[in-house]
Scaffold this motif. Structure first.
Motif, PDB file in Angstrom:
ATOM      1  N   GLY A  38      19.735 -25.311 -31.704  1.00 47.27           N
ATOM      2  CA  GLY A  38      19.263 -24.428 -30.910  1.00 47.27           C
ATOM      3  C   GLY A  38      20.256 -24.419 -29.432  1.00 47.27           C
ATOM      4  N   ILE A  39      21.342 -24.540 -29.543  1.00 45.63           N
ATOM      5  CA  ILE A  39      22.317 -24.440 -28.427  1.00 45.63           C
ATOM      6  C   ILE A  39      23.306 -23.429 -28.549  1.00 45.63           C
ATOM      7  CG2 ILE A  39      22.333 -26.691 -27.887  1.00 45.63           C
ATOM      8  CD1 ILE A  39      24.346 -27.728 -29.213  1.00 45.63           C
ATOM      9  N   ILE A  40      22.744 -22.131 -28.897  1.00 45.78           N
ATOM     10  CA  ILE A  40      23.775 -21.109 -29.340  1.00 45.78           C
ATOM     11  C   ILE A  40      24.718 -20.849 -28.493  1.00 45.78           C
ATOM     12  CG2 ILE A  40      23.523 -18.680 -29.770  1.00 45.78           C
ATOM     13  CD1 ILE A  40      21.490 -20.543 -31.488  1.00 45.78           C
ATOM     14  N   PHE A  41      24.636 -20.853 -27.242  1.00 47.49           N
ATOM     15  CA  PHE A  41      26.015 -20.358 -26.228  1.00 47.49           C
ATOM     16  C   PHE A  41      27.012 -21.663 -25.877  1.00 47.49           C
ATOM     17  CE2 PHE A  41      22.479 -17.557 -25.238  1.00 47.49           C
ATOM     18  CZ  PHE A  41      23.014 -16.348 -25.558  1.00 47.49           C
ATOM     19  N   ILE A  42      26.872 -22.768 -26.739  1.00 45.13           N
ATOM     20  CA  ILE A  42      27.615 -23.648 -26.587  1.00 45.13           C
ATOM     21  C   ILE A  42      29.298 -23.393 -27.141  1.00 45.13           C
ATOM     22  CG2 ILE A  42      27.302 -24.671 -28.797  1.00 45.13           C
ATOM     23  CD1 ILE A  42      28.173 -27.474 -27.860  1.00 45.13           C
ATOM     24  N   ASP A  43      29.334 -22.480 -27.924  1.00 47.68           N
ATOM     25  CA  ASP A  43      30.409 -21.921 -28.574  1.00 47.68           C
ATOM     26  C   ASP A  43      31.190 -20.968 -27.520  1.00 47.68           C
ATOM     27  OD1 ASP A  43      28.528 -20.322 -28.893  1.00 47.68           O
ATOM     28  OD2 ASP A  43      28.988 -19.759 -30.999  1.00 47.68           O
ATOM     29  N   LEU A  44      30.362 -20.080 -26.952  1.00 49.90           N
ATOM     30  CA  LEU A  44      30.899 -19.413 -25.855  1.00 49.90           C
ATOM     31  C   LEU A  44      31.535 -20.111 -24.865  1.00 49.90           C
ATOM     32  CD1 LEU A  44      28.783 -15.972 -25.469  1.00 49.90           C
ATOM     33  CD2 LEU A  44      31.240 -16.330 -25.945  1.00 49.90           C
ATOM     34  N   THR A  45      30.643 -21.266 -24.493  1.00 52.71           N
ATOM     35  CA  THR A  45      30.892 -21.790 -22.941  1.00 52.71           C
ATOM     36  C   THR A  45      32.222 -22.767 -23.253  1.00 52.71           C
ATOM     37  OG1 THR A  45      28.512 -21.971 -22.475  1.00 52.71           O
ATOM     38  CG2 THR A  45      30.397 -23.721 -21.708  1.00 52.71           C
ATOM     39  N   ILE A  46      32.205 -23.317 -24.306  1.00 53.65           N
ATOM     40  CA  ILE A  46      33.539 -24.298 -24.589  1.00 53.65           C
ATOM     41  C   ILE A  46      34.630 -23.466 -24.967  1.00 53.65           C
ATOM     42  CG2 ILE A  46      34.510 -26.036 -26.235  1.00 53.65           C
ATOM     43  CD1 ILE A  46      32.141 -27.494 -26.319  1.00 53.65           C
ATOM     44  N   GLY A  90      21.786 -36.033 -23.065  1.00 46.45           N
ATOM     45  CA  GLY A  90      21.137 -37.470 -23.122  1.00 46.45           C
ATOM     46  C   GLY A  90      19.943 -37.489 -21.676  1.00 46.45           C
ATOM     47  N   ARG A  91      20.461 -36.663 -20.856  1.00 48.60           N
ATOM     48  CA  ARG A  91      19.821 -36.950 -19.565  1.00 48.60           C
ATOM     49  C   ARG A  91      18.694 -35.772 -19.255  1.00 48.60           C
ATOM     50  NH1 ARG A  91      23.730 -39.949 -19.816  1.00 48.60           N
ATOM     51  NH2 ARG A  91      24.082 -42.122 -18.926  1.00 48.60           N
ATOM     52  N   PHE A  92      19.079 -34.669 -19.820  1.00 49.95           N
ATOM     53  CA  PHE A  92      18.403 -33.305 -19.404  1.00 49.95           C
ATOM     54  C   PHE A  92      18.370 -32.421 -20.567  1.00 49.95           C
ATOM     55  CE2 PHE A  92      21.225 -34.793 -15.703  1.00 49.95           C
ATOM     56  CZ  PHE A  92      20.314 -35.045 -14.983  1.00 49.95           C
ATOM     57  N   ARG A  93      17.730 -33.041 -21.561  1.00 50.02           N
ATOM     58  CA  ARG A  93      17.501 -32.353 -22.896  1.00 50.02           C
ATOM     59  C   ARG A  93      16.751 -30.993 -22.905  1.00 50.02           C
ATOM     60  NH1 ARG A  93      18.417 -34.081 -28.199  1.00 50.02           N
ATOM     61  NH2 ARG A  93      18.705 -36.255 -27.168  1.00 50.02           N
ATOM     62  N   LYS A  94      15.670 -30.822 -22.151  1.00 50.52           N
ATOM     63  CA  LYS A  94      15.028 -29.565 -21.973  1.00 50.52           C
ATOM     64  C   LYS A  94      15.802 -28.520 -21.253  1.00 50.52           C
ATOM     65  CE  LYS A  94      10.447 -31.678 -22.057  1.00 50.52           C
ATOM     66  NZ  LYS A  94       8.895 -31.976 -21.618  1.00 50.52           N
ATOM     67  N   LEU A  95      16.843 -28.935 -20.287  1.00 50.06           N
ATOM     68  CA  LEU A  95      17.649 -28.107 -19.558  1.00 50.06           C
ATOM     69  C   LEU A  95      18.916 -27.814 -20.230  1.00 50.06           C
ATOM     70  CD1 LEU A  95      16.859 -29.520 -16.006  1.00 50.06           C
ATOM     71  CD2 LEU A  95      15.671 -27.444 -17.054  1.00 50.06           C
ATOM     72  N   GLN A  96      19.145 -28.406 -21.454  1.00 49.05           N
ATOM     73  CA  GLN A  96      20.369 -28.228 -22.024  1.00 49.05           C
ATOM     74  C   GLN A  96      20.992 -26.939 -22.095  1.00 49.05           C
ATOM     75  OE1 GLN A  96      22.699 -30.580 -22.264  1.00 49.05           O
ATOM     76  NE2 GLN A  96      24.040 -30.339 -23.866  1.00 49.05           N
ATOM     77  N   GLU A  97      20.006 -26.120 -22.724  1.00 47.91           N
ATOM     78  CA  GLU A  97      20.603 -24.472 -22.935  1.00 47.91           C
ATOM     79  C   GLU A  97      20.927 -23.864 -21.596  1.00 47.91           C
ATOM     80  OE1 GLU A  97      21.507 -21.344 -25.664  1.00 47.91           O
ATOM     81  OE2 GLU A  97      21.549 -23.507 -25.841  1.00 47.91           O
ATOM     82  N   ALA A  98      20.181 -24.086 -20.572  1.00 46.50           N
ATOM     83  CA  ALA A  98      20.299 -23.502 -19.442  1.00 46.50           C
ATOM     84  C   ALA A  98      21.739 -24.087 -18.694  1.00 46.50           C
ATOM     85  CB  ALA A  98      19.213 -23.721 -18.310  1.00 46.50           C
ATOM     86  N   LEU A  99      21.841 -25.333 -18.960  1.00 44.25           N
ATOM     87  CA  LEU A  99      23.026 -25.843 -18.390  1.00 44.25           C
ATOM     88  C   LEU A  99      24.188 -25.470 -18.916  1.00 44.25           C
ATOM     89  CD1 LEU A  99      21.964 -29.774 -17.887  1.00 44.25           C
ATOM     90  CD2 LEU A  99      22.407 -28.118 -16.169  1.00 44.25           C
ATOM     91  N   ILE A 100      24.311 -25.184 -20.519  1.00 44.29           N
ATOM     92  CA  ILE A 100      25.347 -24.720 -21.205  1.00 44.29           C
ATOM     93  C   ILE A 100      25.710 -23.253 -20.695  1.00 44.29           C
ATOM     94  CG2 ILE A 100      26.038 -23.656 -23.483  1.00 44.29           C
ATOM     95  CD1 ILE A 100      24.605 -26.040 -24.634  1.00 44.29           C
ATOM     96  N   TYR A 104      29.026 -21.934 -18.493  1.00 46.08           N
ATOM     97  CA  TYR A 104      30.012 -20.575 -19.277  1.00 46.08           C
ATOM     98  C   TYR A 104      30.009 -19.698 -17.907  1.00 46.08           C
ATOM     99  CZ  TYR A 104      30.858 -15.980 -21.144  1.00 46.08           C
ATOM    100  OH  TYR A 104      31.197 -14.729 -21.076  1.00 46.08           O
ATOM    101  N   VAL A 105      29.030 -19.401 -17.140  1.00 42.72           N
ATOM    102  CA  VAL A 105      29.307 -18.491 -15.843  1.00 42.72           C
ATOM    103  C   VAL A 105      30.125 -18.935 -14.871  1.00 42.72           C
ATOM    104  CG1 VAL A 105      28.116 -17.402 -14.130  1.00 42.72           C
ATOM    105  CG2 VAL A 105      26.835 -17.599 -16.264  1.00 42.72           C
ATOM    106  N   VAL A 106      30.155 -20.325 -14.747  1.00 39.58           N
ATOM    107  CA  VAL A 106      31.029 -20.917 -13.707  1.00 39.58           C
ATOM    108  C   VAL A 106      32.467 -21.086 -14.240  1.00 39.58           C
ATOM    109  CG1 VAL A 106      31.669 -22.970 -12.392  1.00 39.58           C
ATOM    110  CG2 VAL A 106      29.233 -22.495 -12.589  1.00 39.58           C
ATOM    111  N   SER A 107      32.624 -21.122 -15.374  1.00 39.77           N
ATOM    112  CA  SER A 107      33.906 -21.324 -16.106  1.00 39.77           C
ATOM    113  C   SER A 107      34.543 -19.956 -16.001  1.00 39.77           C
ATOM    114  CB  SER A 107      34.186 -22.077 -17.377  1.00 39.77           C
ATOM    115  OG  SER A 107      33.188 -21.264 -18.320  1.00 39.77           O
TER     116      SER A 107
END
Length: 253
Positions: A38-46, A90-100, A104-107
């Protein structure tokens, strides 16, 4: 490039096709894991963070930037992003997708700022996003093939049972892919076959995904020459069409 005949010119399209097949070999497998987690945007982000590394090193005022330095910059940027996302998971699992998504937006914004004063900035950004797969040469393929072979080996040996290793193997793979085919094709190669094969068991899902990915690259490259359109975006559209077609066939069967 002018429009040509409808034949598949191996002298022109051979190396780009091999590049596409190399990307498919790793991305279909990793894409299924991305969808499952469920981390769909990790690819775009990295991919975007790796592109930011390429842009940053490209601003160094030297006569030319060696290929190894560009690879190193992309690799370091991608691994830093992987380390950060491993820590946040490991610390903010529920926020992981939002952080990903935020990363992306910041980079992406940082990349635009770095290119703001570059007269060729828009062109450079377009190349990183859409890619230049038609201009891939044979010399570029060997290092990527060795890297992908190592990633697949590590994945099947231990990474499937060690979730934290996923981000680092993913980062190394995307680091190479974004320079080979561009950000858009990286995302499409990971997600579209994964969507098309969602719900299928591992063996069948990989077989269908690999077939869909290979067909998408081959058909997109072939059509790009006589139609005289950019190959990267066309391949993305072909992959999307094949995904929809596969979903329809599965629905009717």
């Amino acid at each position: 490039m002018s429009a040509g005949t409808w034949g598949f010119d191996l002298s022109l399209l051979g190396a780009p096709l091999v590049a596409g097949l190399l990307v498919v070999a790793t991305h279909v497998l990793l894409g299924r894991r991305v969808l499952e987690r469920g981390i769909i945007f990790i690819d775009l982000t990295i991919a975007q963070v790796a592109a930011l590394g390429v842009i940053a090193v490209g601003l160094i005022e030297v006569d030319h930037v060696d290929g190894w330095l560009t690879q190193l910059a992309a690799g370091v940027a991608a691994l830093v992003a992987a380390s950060l996302l491993t820590w946040t998971e490991g610390r903010f699992r529920k926020l992981q997708e939002a952080l990903i998504g935020s990363l992306y937006v910041v980079s992406a914004s940082a990349a635009l700022l770095l290119l703001a004063r570059n007269p060729h900035g828009a062109e450079h950004m377009q190349e990183l996003l859409a890619g230049q797969i038609l201009w891939v040469g044979t010399a570029q393929l060997w290092p990527v093939a060795v890297l992908y072979a190592g990633v697949l080996g590590l994945w099947f040996v231990f990474a499937r049972t060690r979730p934290k290793a996923f981000y680092f193997l993913f980062a190394l793979t995307v680091m190479a892919s974004v320079q080979l085919v561009g950000v858009y094709l990286v995302f499409a190669s990971l997600i579209l076959p994964a969507i098309a094969t969602s719900g299928l068991d591992e063996r069948r899902g990989l077989c269908v995904g690999y077939g869909l990915g290979a067909a998408g690259y081959a058909l997109g490259l072939w059509l790009s020459v006589p139609l005289d359109v950019p190959a990267g975006p066309l391949i993305v559209c072909v992959l999307a069409a094949l995904m929809i077609g596969t979903a329809i066939v599965r629905r009717l069967s």
